[in-house]
Design an enzyme around this catalytic site. Sequence first.
Site, PDB file in Angstrom:
ATOM      1  N   ARG A   1       1.027  -1.387   0.212  1.00  0.00           N
ATOM      2  CA  ARG A   1      -0.161  -0.030  -0.235  1.00  0.00           C
ATOM      3  C   ARG A   1       1.036   1.354   0.118  1.00  0.00           C
ATOM      4  NH1 ARG A   1      -2.047  -3.634   3.822  1.00  0.00           N
ATOM      5  NH2 ARG A   1      -4.384  -4.773   2.994  1.00  0.00           N
TER       6      ARG A   1
ATOM      7  N   TYR B   1      -9.649 -10.595  -8.008  1.00  0.00           N
ATOM      8  CA  TYR B   1      -8.654 -10.205  -9.016  1.00  0.00           C
ATOM      9  C   TYR B   1      -8.906 -11.918  -9.459  1.00  0.00           C
ATOM     10  CZ  TYR B   1      -6.258  -6.698  -6.022  1.00  0.00           C
ATOM     11  OH  TYR B   1      -6.133  -5.665  -5.102  1.00  0.00           O
TER      12      TYR B   1
ATOM     13  N   LYS C   1      -1.802  -3.062   7.728  1.00  0.00           N
ATOM     14  CA  LYS C   1      -2.726  -2.616   8.640  1.00  0.00           C
ATOM     15  C   LYS C   1      -2.829  -3.848  10.077  1.00  0.00           C
ATOM     16  CE  LYS C   1      -6.357  -1.234   5.270  1.00  0.00           C
ATOM     17  NZ  LYS C   1      -7.582  -1.700   4.535  1.00  0.00           N
TER      18      LYS C   1
ATOM     19  N   HIS D   1      -3.651  -9.031   2.576  1.00  0.00           N
ATOM     20  CA  HIS D   1      -4.936  -9.381   3.283  1.00  0.00           C
ATOM     21  C   HIS D   1      -5.033 -10.177   4.970  1.00  0.00           C
ATOM     22  CE1 HIS D   1      -6.536  -7.747  -0.818  1.00  0.00           C
ATOM     23  NE2 HIS D   1      -5.871  -7.188  -0.372  1.00  0.00           N
TER      24      HIS D   1
ATOM     25  N   HIS E   1      -3.000   3.159  -5.903  1.00  0.00           N
ATOM     26  CA  HIS E   1      -3.568   1.589  -5.816  1.00  0.00           C
ATOM     27  C   HIS E   1      -4.022   1.000  -7.162  1.00  0.00           C
ATOM     28  CE1 HIS E   1      -4.984   0.366  -1.128  1.00  0.00           C
ATOM     29  NE2 HIS E   1      -5.750  -0.916  -2.021  1.00  0.00           N
TER      30      HIS E   1
END
Length: 290
Positions: free
Chosen positions: A142, A272, A166, A263, A237
């Site tokens: 990111r 995807y 995250k 993720h 992104h």
Amino acid sequence: MESIEKNIDKYIDYLKYEKKLSNNTIISYYENLKKFYSHFEKKNILNLSTDEIRDFLYDDGIVARTRAHYLTVLNSFYNYMISTAYVKTNPCETIKLPKLEKKLPSFLTIEEVDRLLNINPVKIYDYRNIAMMETLYATGIRVSELCNMKISDIDFNECTIKIFGKGSKERIVPMNDSTYNALKNYIDNYRPFLLKTKVSDYVFINNFGNVISRVGFFKILKKLCKDGGINKDVSPHTLRHSFATHLLNNGANLRVIQHLLGHSNITTTQIYSHLSNESLKEDYKMHPRD
């Protein structure tokens, strides 16, 4: 009983210190709660009925995607208030999430990526830009992770980068030869000139000697796209989507892509697969009997 503002502040602290959500997520939740609280300024939001909240969510000015986000935030907030014994029930629990149209992320073709990365270095910051673009596309991280990357996170011996994603979750991503060379060249030969007299642990430095911001990166990306004749609406992104899509199209395992992207849930990565299928349909249209 404590004021609503104090309860909201405690909830935000809970998200930050216990749930360990990212700063961007916390800011987003806080902004939504502020708007929600302001809307019902003459009422106590802890005593609202389900119908009152539903009326707020289905206001003409709130689109479906924003409505879904509000509902997620409010569900979380009221569940927290139940855990602290301020309320007994969650007035949102019977409100259904609106159905959202699945929006496939846009991505660059390999040829477009080549044009983006084809930077002719003239000034010192050009070498930084090459290193940033190579790193973002080669790792799929990111833009916030790129901006927060520190010198100590890069292991040139192992050709890996430590990423804090995250919730401060740590993952290790490999770097290819192009990224290795671009980073090494920038850090050893050009980064000191951008720092001037300043000292910083961060890898990517702006023209004032400070850590580069997401906004600063976005402006650089826009200019490079324009220089490369790329007419798509490209965001940081988009490079992440391009990374994942190109890996999948070249036979990479979805679980591997999930790890590289950071993720927590495989269902997030499965978008995807849909993207790859859409590409397959377009390619099939080239069949002579189509």
